[in-house]
Design an enzyme around this catalytic site. Structure first.
Site, mmCIF file in Angstrom:
data_model
loop_
_atom_site.group_PDB
_atom_site.id
_atom_site.type_symbol
_atom_site.label_atom_id
_atom_site.label_comp_id
_atom_site.label_asym_id
_atom_site.label_seq_id
_atom_site.Cartn_x
_atom_site.Cartn_y
_atom_site.Cartn_z
ATOM 1 N N ASP A 498 -18.402 12.887 -7.113
ATOM 2 C CA ASP A 498 -18.733 13.621 -5.656
ATOM 3 C C ASP A 498 -19.816 12.626 -5.226
ATOM 4 O O ASP A 498 -20.625 11.892 -5.800
ATOM 5 C CB ASP A 498 -19.368 14.857 -6.035
ATOM 6 C CG ASP A 498 -19.494 15.746 -4.941
ATOM 7 O OD1 ASP A 498 -18.960 15.582 -3.929
ATOM 8 O OD2 ASP A 498 -20.498 16.693 -5.196
ATOM 9 N N LYS A 499 -20.034 12.892 -3.767
ATOM 10 C CA LYS A 499 -21.104 11.967 -3.179
ATOM 11 C C LYS A 499 -22.493 12.718 -3.134
ATOM 12 O O LYS A 499 -23.303 12.205 -3.966
ATOM 13 C CB LYS A 499 -20.683 11.428 -1.799
ATOM 14 C CG LYS A 499 -21.492 10.515 -1.158
ATOM 15 C CD LYS A 499 -21.059 10.288 0.238
ATOM 16 C CE LYS A 499 -21.296 11.315 1.369
ATOM 17 N NZ LYS A 499 -22.933 11.530 1.798
ATOM 18 N N GLY A 884 -21.208 20.163 -9.720
ATOM 19 C CA GLY A 884 -21.003 21.707 -9.967
ATOM 20 C C GLY A 884 -20.167 22.274 -8.437
ATOM 21 O O GLY A 884 -19.496 23.290 -8.877
ATOM 22 N N ASN A 886 -18.228 23.227 -5.845
ATOM 23 C CA ASN A 886 -16.799 22.929 -5.519
ATOM 24 C C ASN A 886 -16.107 21.947 -6.388
ATOM 25 O O ASN A 886 -14.806 21.650 -5.922
ATOM 26 C CB ASN A 886 -16.705 22.568 -3.953
ATOM 27 C CG ASN A 886 -17.333 23.388 -3.143
ATOM 28 O OD1 ASN A 886 -17.283 24.511 -3.086
ATOM 29 N ND2 ASN A 886 -18.176 22.978 -2.015
ATOM 30 N N ASP A 887 -16.398 21.676 -7.557
ATOM 31 C CA ASP A 887 -15.983 20.490 -8.117
ATOM 32 C C ASP A 887 -15.241 21.184 -9.543
ATOM 33 O O ASP A 887 -14.735 20.641 -10.386
ATOM 34 C CB ASP A 887 -16.986 19.469 -8.725
ATOM 35 C CG ASP A 887 -17.479 18.814 -7.614
ATOM 36 O OD1 ASP A 887 -16.788 18.552 -6.638
ATOM 37 O OD2 ASP A 887 -18.656 18.446 -7.561
#
Length: 1255
Positions: A498-499, A884, A886-887
Site C-alpha cells: 500500500d502507498k 490495515g 482497506n487492506d
C-alpha cells in the site's frame, strides 16, 4: 435421479460446496458395528477421520429434499468433506403464523423480509388457528451457518437478512416502522440468537480430539507393541514425550480459543431499545435482535451488536476493529429515494455500496447527532455470524488449509516411509518363518519394523524450526497468528505495498494552493492563513468540506482533512446535547476564523467579498454533509454563511473527477498539464469546486436531497497540493528486495501519476524504465471494450505521439537464460476501473499484465484482493504489506500478509508488525527462508534417521538379533531429539540473497542429497556388519565368549564380568550388534552436520552454539565408550567386548564415512551438481545455461556428463510466470506500442478474447 441427488450451495462464492443426500441404513450400521468390534475399534477411528467414508459406510443415497444426513464437499482445490445432520424447526407452537404463510415466506430463501407488511401480518394472525397440522422446516448447520430447505430453489440456502434483494425505497416504506412482537418472535425462531458465539471447548473435549489425532493413535499402537516386547523404558519415554506434546498443544489451542472468545464477547450482550409498529419503544437484550428491528442508537454511543443501516440521524463511528483505520468515520442516514429530488427508487441496498450509511457489528459509535424529539435510528440488516464481524470470526474459526508444496511433499515423504516399512514388514515375516521363529515373535518384530521406520519424534521435529522462527520474529516486533505461514514466506517472490502510511508517511503536509480566477491558475501560494484569503470561497471550502469532529474536545478525523483545517487556522464548534434539544432541527457544526484574521472593516468596493459582508461576526454552518466515497472519489457539503439567504455547495476530491462536475468554462485550459506536472513530482493533488444553491432550497429539502442534485454545474476553484513524503527506510528496503530479485508492486487508492512518481522516487521503477499506462474503457454505445496504451514518460514531451522514436520503446532480445527475463525495462500502470474492465473483458491479457504490472492506482478494497488472486494465478508467491486500512481482504488472501496496524484488524492478517515500517518485510522473508531451510534439514535428517535405524534393525534381524532397549533409548533420546531441537536453532542469514530455497521436498537436488547419504550409510553399515564376521577372533557370541583376551587385559577385565552373565534370550548381545550400534550412532551425528546447512539462508552451524556443544558432548561420549569400555555403560547398553584393534577399525570406518558424506554433500552436490545440473536462477526456478561449466580442469568424462545434464535440464519452467516470460520474449507484438488499441471481440466477452488494432 443423479442430477437430483447432487446439488451446489453457495454457488459462485468462496465457500461453494457440493451437497449429497443420505439416509441412515440399519443393515449397513450393523455391518459397520461388527467391523468395529472385529478391528478392536480401529474401523471406528478410520470413520472418525474420514467423514465421507463414515456417511457412505452407514447410509444409502437419497434425494436431498428427503434426506436425513447431508454430505458436503468443497469445490476448491482442497476438496474437503464434511457431514451434517438434518434437523427440524417446529413452528406448531407458534400460533401467530399459519403454515401457508410460513411456506410462502421461507420458500424463496429471503422473502422473510420482502413481502411483509402489517396487513399481511394481521391476516396471518386471523388465520392462526385455521389449520392444525404440524409444520416443520428442514435445515442443517455448517460452520455456524444455518441452511434451510427452499422449495422454490429445490435446494438448501442460508437465510439472508436485509442485505440482499431489498431496495432503498423498501427500507423506508416497509421496514422503518419496526416489527410487531409476533413477527419479531417468528424471525427470532428462524434467525436464532444474535450472537457470535465462540465456545471455549472443555479441556476434556479438546483432549479427546487431540488424542484421536492419527499420529497419537500410531504412538499408542507403538507403545502397546513395545510394552508387549518388554521395551518398557523406551515406551515410557515416548509416553512422556506424547503427554508433554499434548499438554503444550492443549494449552496453546485453548489459549487461542479464550483470546478469540474474549475479543468477541466484549460488549456482546447489551440492552438496546427498539421501535415497534405501534410506535412504542421496547427494551430488549441485543441477543434478541433480528433483521428488520429498528434499533435506537443511544446518545452516549455503543458497540454495535449487529449490522444496521442508518435511517435517521448521524453517527461518528470508530471502525478500527474491521478496517484498521483509527480515524473516526461519519455515518449519515441512507438517502430516501421517495423524497429525493432525483430519486433512485430501484437501487438495491448493499452494505458494501452503502457502507457510509451502515453501522457494522463490533464497531464503536462514539457520538450521535439527532433531530429534536426523534431518535437516531438504524434498521438491523444482519445478525450473528452473518455480520461483517461474524464473517471475520468465521474465517478465523474455520480457516482454509494452507496449500504449500512443502506440506504436500511431507505426506509423500511419510508415504515413502510407509512403503519402506512395508518392505521391511514382509522381509521380517519371511526371514523369521524361514528360521522357524515363534508366531508371537514374528508378529511383534514385523510390527516393530513399522514403528522404527516412522519415527515418533517426527511432528515435534518438524514444528521446532517454525516455533523458533516465531520467537525470533517476536523479538523484532512481528507477531504471528498463523505459524504455518512462516515457511510459505520463505518462498515470497513478489510483495504488494500500500502507498499511504506504508511506503510514505501517514500524514500529508500542505505544500501550497493554486487558486483559479477567471478560468486561469494564479501563482502558487504557500500561506493560506492570512487576512486576504480568510473570506474567500476557497478557504470557506477548506473550512467546511471535511468530516472532522470533536471527540473529548480534540479535533479528530481524516489526517488529510485535519492538515487542511489546521493550515487555515479556523475554529470548529459543535452543538452540545442541551443546545440540540432546544431547537427544532439539528444544530449545525459551525466553523469560524480566529478574530485576529478578520479585517476590522470589510472593503465595500471589493466584489469578491460582497457575499460575505458582515459587520462583526463571520461564521459558516455546515448544514448537510455527503461523506467521502472511494467509488465517487469525492465528498461534498452544503453550508451557509451566517446571515446569508442562499446556501453554498462545496466539493473536493480527485481533480479529474471534480473537473468533470464543473462547468467547462470555469476549468482552466491548462488544467491537465498543471495537474500532471504536480502529480509527476509525487504531490497529492485535491481539487475544490463551489456552487451557489437556489434560494428555494430550504433546510428541510437539503436534508433529503441526493448528492447528484448538488454535485453538478460547479465552479472550479483551484487545487490544493499536499506533500506525501517517503518514509526514510522505504528506498533502502525496496533496494534490498530488488537485489534479492523480489518484485515489488504498488497498490494504492491515490492518483495514477502520483503513484508512478512515488514508485520512481522509492526505486520501484528505475529511471531508465518505461511506464506503459493501460487505460481500459468498458463497452459503450454498441462499441466493444478497449484498452488504450500510452507511455507515461513520452506523453508530456510530445504533442505529436506519432513522432515518438521507435528506439524509445523497450525492445526485448531472446535471452540465453530465464534469469534475464526478470530484468524488466517496462512497467504497466493502471487504475482500478481499468483493472476491472480488463478482468471482465480481457482475460487473456491479465497474466501478461501481471508479469510486468507495477503500479495499480485508485484501487478499491475488493480490487486489491482480486489483484492478489490474479498474481497468484500465475504462480507468484505473493506478500502483501498494508497499514490495515482497506487492506484486510488482500492481507488475508496473500501467501504472507503483514499488517502495519496493531489494531484489532490485525486479526485478519497472518502477521502484524509492532513498528509501522516496511523493514519488517525483509525480516519476515529472511526468517521464512531460514524456517523453510530448517524444515528441509529436519526432513532430510529424519529420513536418514529412519533409514539408518531401519537398516540397522534389518541387518540384525537377518541373524535373529535386534537393538537393545537402552540402545534404542540412547539413539532416539540422547542423539536424535537433542540434535533435532538444536539444529533448528540456526538464526536467519543477515541479508536477503538473490536465490530462493526450493519450495518442495521433491526436487532433484534434495532427492539426490538424501539418496546419496542413504547409500553411503547403508554401505558403511554393511561393511562393518560383514567385515566383523571375517575377523580371526569372530565367533557366534555366547556368555563365555572372550574376544577381548586377544588384546589388553585391562579392557578384558572391564568387560569380562559382564560377559559371564546369564544367556540373552533375545540375542541382543553379539559382535554384530555392537558394531552396528557404534557405526550407526556416529552416522546420525555425521548426517546432522552434513544436513545442517548455513549460508545463504541460515547462519553457519558453528554459530549455533547449542548445536555445536551438543555434538561435541555426544562425539566425546560415544568415542569414549567405544575406545575405552566402561563396564557399567556396556552392561546398560548391552554392548559386548570386542578387541581394541576392531575398535580402531570401527573408528577408521566412521572417519571414512564422515569424509565421504561431507565430500558428497558439500563438494559434489553443492559445487558441481547444484551449479551445473540443478542450476537455479535467482527467482528460485530451475534454469539452463549455455555457458561452459566453471571447472576448467574437468576431464573429458565430466564434460560429457555436464553436456548430458544440461540437455536434461532444458525444459519448460514449472511456474506460469516463467513460461509466460519465455513466450513474451519472442513475441514481437509485446509490449504494446504507443497509439495501440486493444479491442475485445464483441462475440467473445465470455472467454476474454481480444485483438489489437492500430488507430
Amino acid at each position: 435421479m443423479d442430477k437430483e441427488e447432487r446439488k451446489t450451495i453457495n454457488r459462485g462464492q468462496e465457500d461453494e460446496m457440493e451437497i449429497y443426500g443420505y439416509n441412515l441404513s440399519r443393515w449397513k450400521l450393523a455391518i459397520v458395528s461388527l467391523g468395529v468390534v472385529c478391528t478392536g475399534g480401529f474401523l471406528l477411528l478410520l470413520l472418525y477421520w474420514l467423514p465421507e467414508w463414515r456417511v457412505k459406510a452407514t447410509c444409502v443415497r437419497a434425494a436431498v429434499r428427503d434426506c436425513e444426513v447431508v454430505l458436503l464437499r468443497t469445490t476448491d482445490e482442497f476438496k474437503r468433506w464434511f457431514c451434517a445432520k438434518i434437523r427440524f424447526l417446529s413452528l406448531e407452537m407458534h400460533p401467530f403464523l399459519s403454515p401457508k404463510s410460513i411456506i410462502n415466506k421461507v420458500s424463496n430463501g429471503h422473502a422473510v423480509h420482502l413481502a411483509e407488511n402489517r396487513a399481511e401480518e394481521n391476516r396471518c394472525e386471523m388465520r392462526k388457528y385455521s389449520q392444525t397440522q404440524s409444520q416443520q422446516i428442514r435445515y442443517f448447520t455448517h460452520h455456524s451457518v444455518r441452511y434451510f430447505w427452499d422449495d422454490t430453489l429445490h435446494n438448501f440456502d442460508f437465510l439472508k437478512g436485509l442485505d440482499e434483494g431489498v431496495s432503498c425505497t423498501s427500507i423506508y416504506e416497509k421496514h422503518s416502522a419496526g416489527l410487531t412482537k409476533g413477527m419479531h418472535a417468528y424471525r427470532k425462531l428462524l434467525y436464532g440468537v444474535n450472537e457470535i458465539s465462540v465456545k471455549v471447548p472443555s479441556v476434556f473435549k479438546l483432549l479427546i480430539k487431540e488424542v484421536l489425532n492419527p499420529f497419537y493413535i500410531f504412538q499408542l499402537f507403538s507403545v502397546i507393541l513395545w510394552t508387549t516386547d518388554e521395551y518398557y523404558y523406551y515406551a515410557l519415554a515416548i509416553v512422556i514425550m506424547s503427554v508433554v506434546s499434548i499438554i503444550s498443544s492443549l494449552y496453546s489451542i485453548r489459549k487461542q480459543y479464550i483470546m478469540l472468545h474474549d475479543m468477541v464477547a466484549t460488549h456482546s450482550t447489551v440492552r438496546v431499545s427498539v421501535c415497534r409498529v405501534n410506535e412504542e419503544v421496547d427494551e430488549i437484550f441485543s441477543t434478541d435482535l433480528v433483521p428488520g428491528d429498528v434499533m435506537i442508537i443511544p446518545l452516549n454511543g455503543t458497540v454495535m451488536p449487529c449490522d444496521a443501516v442508518l435511517i435517521n440521524g448521524t453517527c461518528i463511528v470508530n471502525e478500527s476493529m474491521l478496517t484498521g483505520e483509527s480515524v473516526p468515520v461519519t455515518k449519515t442516514n441512507l438517502p430516501n429515494p421517495s423524497v429525493d429530488i432525483k430519486g433512485t427508487g430501484d437501487e438495491l441496498y448493499s452494505p458494501e455500496i452503502h457502507r457510509r450509511h451502515t453501522l457494522f457489528c463490533g464497531t464503536t459509535v462514539i457520538q450521535t447527532r439527532f433531530y429534536t424529539g426523534e431518535f437516531v435510528k438504524a434498521i438491523v440488516v444482519r445478525t450473528g455470524f452473518s455480520t461483517s464481524k461474524g464473517q471475520l470470526v468465521r474465517s478465523i474459526l474455520y480457516p482454509k488449509p494452507t496449500d504449500f508444496k512443502l506440506y504436500r511433499d511431507a505426506y509423500l515423504f511419510l508415504l515413502c516411509l510407509v512403503a519402506v516399512a512395508g518392505i521391511g514388514f514382509i522381509y521380517t515375516i519371511v526371514n523369521n518363518v524361514l528360521n522357524e521363529v515363534e508366531v508371537g515373535v514374528i508378529i511383534i518384530e514385523s510390527l516393530d519394523i513399522i514403528t522404527i521406520t516412522v519415527p515418533p519424534a517426527l511432528p515435534a521435529a518438524l514444528t521446532a524450526g517454525i516455533v523458533y522462527a516465531q520467537r525470533r520474529l517476536k523479538k523484532v516486533g512481528i507477531f504471528c497468528i498463523s505459524p504455518q505461514r512462516i515457511n510459505i514466506c520463505g518462498q515470497l517472490n513478489l510483495v504488494c505495498f500500500d502507498k499511504t502510511g506504508t511506503l510514505t508517511e501517514d500524514g500529508l503536509d500542505l505544500w501550497g494552493i493554486r487558486r483559479v480566477e477567471n478560468a486561469r491558475f494564479l501563482l502558487p501560494e504557500e500561506n493560506v492563513c492570512n487576512e486576504l484569503l480568510v473570506k474567500s470561497r476557497f478557504v470557506a471550502c477548506m473550512a467546511t468540506c471535511h468530516s472532522l469532529t470533536k471527540i473529548e474536545g480534540e479535533l479528530s478525523g481524516d489526517p488529510l482533512d485535519l492538515k487542511m483545517f489546521e493550515a487555515i487556522g479556523w475554529i470548529l464548534e459543535e452543538a452540545t446535547e442541551e443546545e440540540t434539544a432546544l431547537h427544532n432541527r439539528i444544530m449545525p457544526t459551525v466553523v469560524r476564523p480566529p478574530k485576529q484574521l478578520l479585517p476590522e472593516s470589510t472593503p465595500a468596493g471589493n466584489q469578491e467579498m460582497e457575499l460575505f459582508e458582515l459587520p462583526a461576526i463571520y461564521e459558516i454552518g455546515i448544514v448537510r454533509q455527503f461523506p467521502f466515497s472511494s467509488d465517487l472519489q469525492r465528498m461534498s457539503v452544503v453550508a451557509r454563511v451566517l446571515g446569508d439567504r442562499k446556501m453554498d455547495a462545496y466539493v473536493k476530491g480527485a481533480p479529474e473527477v471534480i473537473a468533470g462536475l464543473c462547468k467547462p468554462e470555469t476549468v482552466p485550459v491548462d488544467f491537465e498539464s498543471v495537474l500532471e506536472d504536480y502529480t509527476k513530482q509525487g504531490f497529492r493533488v485535491i481539487a475544490l469546486a463551489h456552487r451557489k444553491l437556489e434560494a428555494k432550497l430550504t433546510w428541510h429539502k437539503v436534508q433529503n436531497i441526493t448528492r447528484d442534485a448538488i454535485e453538478n454545474s460547479m465552479d472550479f476553484m483551484g487545487l490544493i497540493i499536499m506533500q506525501n513524503k517517503l518514509k526514510q527506510e522505504t528506498p533502502a528496503v525496496l533496494e534490498n528486495l530488488h537485489k534479492a530479485n523480489i518484485r515489488t508492486v504498488m497498490v494504492t487508492g491515490d492518483n495514477m501519476l502520483t503513484a508512478v512518481s512515488v514508485a520512481r522516487d522509492c526505486g520501484m521503477i528505475l529511471p531508465q524504465d518505461k511506464v506503459i499506462i493501460a487505460e481500459a474503457l468498458p463497452p459503450r454505445d454498441g462499441k466493444v471494450a478497449k484498452i488504450n496504451w500510452h507511455y507515461a514518460d513520452t506523453l508530456p514531451q510530445c504533442s505529436n505521439l506519432s513522432a515518438i522514436d521507435s528506439q524509445d520503446i523497450p525492445m526485448k532480445l531472446v535471452h540465453d537464460c530465464l534469469e534475464d527475463f526478470q530484468v524488466t525495462r517496462y512497467h504497466f500502470a493502471m487504475n482500478g476501473k481499468s483493472f476491472s474492465v480488463i478482468l471482465e473483458h480481457f482475460q487473456e491479457l491479465v497474466p501478461k499484465l501481471m508479469l510486468h504490472g507495477t503500479v495499480f492506482a485508485r484501487m478499491a478494497p475488493d480490487q486489491k484482493t482480486q489483484l492478489v488472486e490474479a498474481l497468484q494465478n500465475v504462480d507468484y508467491f505473493v506478500g502483501m504489506c498494508g497499514d490495515g486500512a482497506n487492506d484486510c481482504g488482500a492481507l488475508k488472501k496473500a501467501h504472507g500478509g503483514i499488517s502495519l496496524s496493531e489494531l484489532e484488524a490485525s486479526v485478519a492478517s497472518p502477521f502484524t508488525s509492532k513498528t509501522p515500517s516496511i523493514s519488517c518485510v525483509p525480516n519476515l522473508i529472511r526468517e521464512g527462508r531460514a524456517a523453510l531451510m530448517t524444515s528441509f534439514c529436519v526432513f532430510k535428517f529424519m529420513a536418514l534417521y529412519s533409514i539408518i535405524q531401519y537398516f540397522s534393525v534389518t541387518l540384525l534381524y537377518s541373524i535373529l538379533s535386534n537393538l537393545g532397549d537402552f540402545q534404542f533409548l540412547f539413539i532416539d533420546l540422547a542423539i536424535i531429539l537433542v540434535v533435532v531441537f538444536t539444529m533448528s536453532l540456526n538464526p536467519a542469514w543477515k541479508e536477503l540473497v538473490a536465490q530462493r530455497p526450493p519450495s518442495g521436498l521433491i526436487s532433484g537436488a534434495l532427492l539426490f542429497s538424501v539418496l546419496s547419504q542413504i547409500l553411503i550409510c547403508i554401505g558403511f553399515q554393511s561393511l562393518g556388519f560383514f567385515w566383523v564376521k571375517k575377523q580371526s577372533w569372530y565367533e557366534v557370541w555366547h556368555p563365555q565368549s572372550d574376544a577381548c583376551n586377544t588384546t589388553r587385559s585391562l579392557q578384558w577385565n572391564s568387560s569380562h564380568s559382564y560377559n559371564e552373565t546369564e544367556p540373552d534370550s533375545r540375542n541382543i548381545q553379539n559382535y554384530e550388534n555392537t558394531t552396528v550400534f557404534f557405526i550407526s550412532s556416529f552416522q546420525y551425528l555425521v548426517v546432522a552436520i552434513v544436513f545442517s546447512k548455513g549460508k545463504p539462508f541460515r547462519q553457519p552451524c558453528y554459530k549455533n552454539y547449542f548445536f555445536v556443544v551438543s555434538l561435541i558432548i555426544l562425539y566425546v561420549f560415544i568415542l569414549f565408550i567405544m575406545l575405552h569400555p566402561v563396564a557399567f555403560i556396556d552392561q546398560v547398553l548391552q554392548i559386548v567386548c570386542v578387541p581394541y584393534q576392531w575398535r580402531v577399525t570401527m573408528l577408521i570406518i566412521v572417519l571414512v564415512n564422515a569424509l565421504v558424506s561431507i565430500m558428497m554433500e558439500n563438494f559434489f552436490l553443492d559445487m558441481v551438481l547444484w551449479k551445473v545440473v540443478f542450476n537455479r536462477d535467482k527467482q528460485g526456478e530451475y534454469r539452463f545455461t549455455t555457458t561452459q561449466p566453471p571447472q576448467e580442469s574437468m576431464d573429458w568424462w565430466a564434460k560429457c556428463f555436464s553436456s548430458w545434464a544440461l540437455h536434461f535440464r532444458e525444459k519448460v519452467p514449472k511456474a506460469k510466470y516463467m513460461r509466460l516470460a519465455q513466450e513474451l520474449s519472442v513475441d514481437p507484438e509485446w509490449p504494446p506500442r504507443p497509439q495501440t488499441t486493444t479491442e475485445a471481440k464483441a462475440f467473445a466477452q465470455g472467454n476474454g478474447s481480444c485483438q489489437i488494432t492500430i488507430t
